[in-house]
Design a protein around this motif. Structure first.
Motif, short mmCIF file in Angstrom:
data_model
loop_
_atom_site.label_atom_id
_atom_site.label_comp_id
_atom_site.label_asym_id
_atom_site.label_seq_id
_atom_site.Cartn_x
_atom_site.Cartn_y
_atom_site.Cartn_z
N VAL A 62 39.46 27.72 39.86
CA VAL A 62 38.47 28.09 40.36
C VAL A 62 38.45 28.89 41.22
O VAL A 62 39.57 29.87 41.66
N THR A 64 35.57 31.74 42.37
CA THR A 64 33.98 31.33 43.01
C THR A 64 33.51 32.12 43.64
O THR A 64 34.33 32.93 45.30
N ILE A 66 31.63 34.13 46.69
CA ILE A 66 31.09 33.13 47.97
C ILE A 66 30.42 34.60 48.53
O ILE A 66 30.09 34.70 50.03
N ASN A 68 28.44 36.88 47.31
CA ASN A 68 26.68 36.58 46.74
C ASN A 68 26.65 38.14 46.69
O ASN A 68 25.49 39.08 47.08
N TYR A 85 35.61 36.55 46.11
CA TYR A 85 35.72 35.32 45.39
C TYR A 85 36.94 34.42 46.43
O TYR A 85 37.84 34.18 46.43
N GLU A 86 36.20 33.02 46.71
CA GLU A 86 37.71 31.87 46.21
C GLU A 86 37.83 31.10 45.54
O GLU A 86 37.60 31.27 44.64
N TYR A 87 39.43 30.79 45.28
CA TYR A 87 39.86 30.86 44.29
C TYR A 87 40.66 29.16 45.30
O TYR A 87 41.19 28.91 46.20
N THR A 112 41.16 33.78 49.23
CA THR A 112 40.37 34.54 48.33
C THR A 112 41.01 35.69 47.78
O THR A 112 42.50 36.65 47.91
N VAL A 143 35.35 36.31 35.00
CA VAL A 143 34.06 36.26 35.38
C VAL A 143 33.63 38.07 35.62
O VAL A 143 34.83 38.91 35.78
#
Length: 296
Positions: A62, A64, A66, A68, A85-87, A112, A143
């Motif tokens: 994962v 994501t 965070i 923005n 990014y959080e992982y 992160t 990503v």
């Protein structure tokens, strides 16, 4: 029986069967299970076996955003806003395609990763499409984002650095060379110098040299030599004046036919007089006796 976790067996004495069934626990790791059913009789015993090979449930990484801000614009020489990014379930992560000066760092105390750093101040306008390859124990993912770099603002300049800003030269003679120094120019244009002169651009030394010999046929005139430079953020120009003076000439007039000293009786013809001249703007004769004419 050696059953995996969450698997059960059911004995049916009527049907004389042993049924093994169920859903494996999602927490199981890779392992081979040997299942054995033993039957005991009055005179002998018997057994049967089966094997269940369990493979762990694939772990999906994962990653994501965070912060923005996966797409942002930054000026060369400035730091970007960290792209965070959080992982989870990540073994490693690598970034490619970022501008010089940026890197991907792993958080020391937080789960992160972040793209951080200061963009190299020498970079020009460009859009960088970056990719982060995220690897888990079983699968990988990618990503992407975009970092738009704008060049560091510069001031374009040009100035006369050698030679006189105002000089006078005689047609046919060389001028004192004019040297213009410039900085941060994308393009250069030179014009306004008299015939016979030329401009040479030395991009390595960032200078323009105007030199040469003024055409000998030129008449009196003032020429404004101009160097225009166009830069990424502004334009600039510099000038110098060249005053051209015509080439000096000697005006002459000479008696080429006829006697310079003759005596004639009134009413008679004179011996024709022919005068030749050169470099005259105008010609005027005087002192001619009545009855004598001139033809220019």
């Amino acid at each position: 029986l050696g059953l995996p976790e969450a698997i059960s067996s059911e004995l049916d004495n009527v049907k004389r069967t042993v049924t093994i069934s169920g859903t494996l626990s999602a927490a199981l790791l890779d392992k081979e299970y040997e299942i054995t059913v033993n039957a005991y009789g009055p005179d002998n015993n018997a057994s049967a076996s089966a094997k269940i090979v369990v493979k762990h449930k694939p772990v999906v990484p994962v990653f994501t955003l965070i912060s923005n801000n996966a797409s942002q614009t930054v000026t060369a020489g400035k730091a970007i806003q960290p792209i965070v990014y959080e992982y989870a379930n990540v073994v490693s992560a690598e970034v490619s395609g970022v501008p010089q000066g940026l890197k991907l760092v792993k958080g020391d105390t937080s789960m992160t990763y972040a793209i951080v750093g200061e963009v190299a101040d020498s970079l020009t306008d460009y859009e960088y499409d970056y990719t982060i390859t995220v690897r888990g124990s079983d699968t990988s993912l990618v990503v992407t984002g975009k970092i738009t770099v704008k060049h560091k603002p510069v001031t374009t300049t040009v100035a006369l650095a050698g030679g006189s800003a105002e000089q006078t030269v005689t047609a046919g003679n060389k001028i004192e060379s004019l040297v213009f120094k410039y900085e941060h120019a994308d393009s250069i244009a030179t014009y306004g110098f008299p015939k016979g002169l030329s401009a040479v651009v030395d991009k390595e030394k960032q200078m323009v040299t105007v030199s040469g010999e003024v055409d000998s046929a030129l008449s009196d005139s003032t020429y404004t030599v101009t160097v225009d430079v166009v830069g990424p953020d502004n334009n600039a120009s510099a000038t110098a004046n060249i005053v051209v003076k015509h080439r000096p000439v000697t005006t002459t007039v000479t008696l080429t036919e006829g006697s310079a000293d003759q005596t004639v009786t009134a009413g008679d013809k004179i011996e024709t007089l022919v005068f030749s001249y050169a470099n005259a703007k105008s010609v005027k004769e005087d002192g001619i006796p009545a009855g004598i004419s001139s033809d220019i």
